[in-house]
Design an enzyme around this catalytic site. Structure first.
Site, short mmCIF file in Angstrom:
data_model
loop_
_atom_site.label_atom_id
_atom_site.label_comp_id
_atom_site.label_asym_id
_atom_site.label_seq_id
_atom_site.Cartn_x
_atom_site.Cartn_y
_atom_site.Cartn_z
N GLU A 1 -21.00 0.67 20.48
CA GLU A 1 -21.89 1.06 19.37
C GLU A 1 -22.42 2.49 19.48
O GLU A 1 -22.94 3.03 18.51
CB GLU A 1 -23.05 0.06 19.27
CG GLU A 1 -22.57 -1.34 18.86
CD GLU A 1 -23.60 -2.43 19.12
OE1 GLU A 1 -24.42 -2.25 20.04
OE2 GLU A 1 -23.58 -3.44 18.40
N TYR B 1 0.85 -1.20 0.00
CA TYR B 1 0.00 0.00 0.00
C TYR B 1 0.88 1.24 0.00
O TYR B 1 1.81 1.33 0.77
CB TYR B 1 -0.84 0.14 1.26
CG TYR B 1 -1.71 -0.98 1.72
CD1 TYR B 1 -1.88 -2.14 1.00
CD2 TYR B 1 -2.37 -0.86 2.92
CE1 TYR B 1 -2.69 -3.16 1.47
CE2 TYR B 1 -3.17 -1.87 3.41
CZ TYR B 1 -3.33 -3.01 2.68
OH TYR B 1 -4.12 -3.99 3.17
#
Ligand code: ZN
Ligand code: ZN
Length: 429
Positions: free
Chosen positions: A408, A332
């Site tokens: 969450e 990358y």
């Protein structure tokens, strides 16, 4: 109206319509937050490795279609691309989420814990969303729903990039990263700007972190083979010892960071991670193999480090009468946030997260294939908090570990900021 009044009217007009769009987003995000959490739990319980995200891709495609978004499937193997056409003309803004899980066995005790297993590189292992890509998918599905509901107010198009295999496929004969292949298949051609986020298990919920310019390292793999001449261990003068030569090379490589890289600009890393040579205490072997990883920030630095690795390894080997073969495999590139885009979006991030909740990220020596999109068009990649409030980042499990956990309550900020990026970018272009 005189010129000044007109200007003020225009400015306040823009500001008014932007703040109306933002409050619309806030309301819609609050309405779908629970649904996004449900999607995430379902994806978390059904993780799929890179280029095998069939169930995840179908869930995404079905959802996008239900919103009236144009869908293309099987992009870069399992990727899904959605296009939402706004009611007014304007730029095309791409938003990206990665879909793949990892060969990690989940140890967190959750009702939606993953019990999926597979064979990976010949080993039995669990499969787990141990990098949080399940949250990225659920958040982007939510953003699609928010923006589809505001379609007529959008001045431009939104392109949703759900890509496979961010963690890469490193199997014998296969060498691919989802983003690279998505780009090769042309997904960025009609895009003006691209945004992405990564949830962070060690950053508190409600926070956003980012930095302008190089942000995450580029990564390349290094392979050096040192060829000597085999000899009896008791008479080294009769051969060329590749083990002593390798030791000198390893030490020599460390001087690249200490003496060649301008560390006031950015750090770099050269790590030799494995060295293999020899079979017995009294035999000097014929060759030694070494493998390692290289981390750099930007093309110039990468070119310098690669050049010095080759020079040092080959010349040290030569000085010993040995020979070094150096192979560097580019993986990358560095994740580089476009400075102009980053500056432009600063107020947007602040508006989404609020005062005191925006952090400047340190340079991260990990890598992200989001960089492939940024090489095509201006892009901005941010970190989103996923650690429970008041948590201690030094005691919170990191990404890629069996105890990795995401709170969450951080999702809603992800929904808001990604949607803000779209309407604000459109408002400014
Ligand atoms: Zn990861
Ligand atoms: Zn990741």
């Amino acid at each position: 109206m005189n010129k000044l009044t007109i200007a003020l009217f225009l400015i306040s007009g823009v500001a008014f319509s932007q703040s109306k769009l933002r409050s619309d987003i806030d309301q819609r995000a609050a309405e779908i937050e629970d649904k996004v959490i449900e999607w995430r739990r379902d994806i978390h319980q059904n993780p799929e490795l890179g280029n095998q995200e069939f169930r995840t891709a179908k869930k995404i495609a079905d959802h996008l279609r239900s919103l009236g978004i144009e869908v293309t499937e099987e992009v870069a193997v399992t990727g899904v691309v959605g296009v939402l056409r706004g009611g007014k003309p304007g730029p095309t803004v791409a938003l990206r989420a990665d879909m793949d899980a990892l060969p990690v066995t989940e140890r967190v005790d959750l009702p939606f814990k993953s019990t999926v297993t597979t064979t990976y590189n010949g080993q039995e292992t669990g499969v787990m969303h141990a990098c949080g890509h399940d949250t990225h998918v659920a958040i982007l599905m939510g953003v699609a729903e928010i923006l589809a509901g505001m379609k007529k107010d959008l001045a431009g198009n939104v392109k949703f990039l759900f890509q496979p295999a961010e963690e890469g496929i490193n199997e014998p004969g296969v060498d691919s990263w989802g983003a690279k292949q998505m780009v090769e298949e042309g997904v960025m051609e009609d895009v003006d700007a691209v945004f992405g986020l990564h949830i962070g298990s060690q950053m508190e919920v409600g926070k956003i972190g980012y930095r302008s310019g190089p942000a995450l390292a580029g990564v390349d793999e290094l392979e050096i083979t040192v060829h000597g001449t085999q000899a009896h261990g008791a008479s080294p003068w009769s051969g060329v010892d590749p083990i002593v030569t390798s030791a000198q090379i390893i030490n020599g490589l460390q001087t690249i960071i200490a003496r060649n890289v301008n560390i006031t600009e950015a750090p770099a890393i050269v790590t030799v991670g494995a060295i293999h040579g020899g079979i017995r205490h009294n035999i000097i072997p014929e060759k030694v193999d070494m493998i390692g990883t290289i981390r750099t920030f930007g093309d110039d630095q990468q070119a310098l480090v690669h050049k010095r690795i080759t020079e040092i390894a080959t010349h040290i080997a030569e000085s010993a009468g040995a020979k070094a073969d150096v192979k560097i495999r580019k993986m990358y590139p560095s994740t580089i946030n476009d400075p102009a885009l980053t500056e432009m979006m600063g107020p947007t991030i602040l508006a989404a997260a609020g005062d005191g909740n925006v952090l400047t990220n340190p340079l991260i020596t990990g890598a992200e294939d989001f960089s492939f999109y940024q090489r095509e068009k201006p892009g901005l990649f941010i970190s989103l908090g996923g650690m429970k409030k008041g948590g201690d980042p030094t005691k919170t499990p990191s990404h890629h570990t069996p105890d990795f956990y995401i709170d969450e309550s951080g999702f809603i900020l992800g929904l808001r900021v990604m949607s803000y990026f779209v309407v604000d970018y459109m408002g400014m272009n």
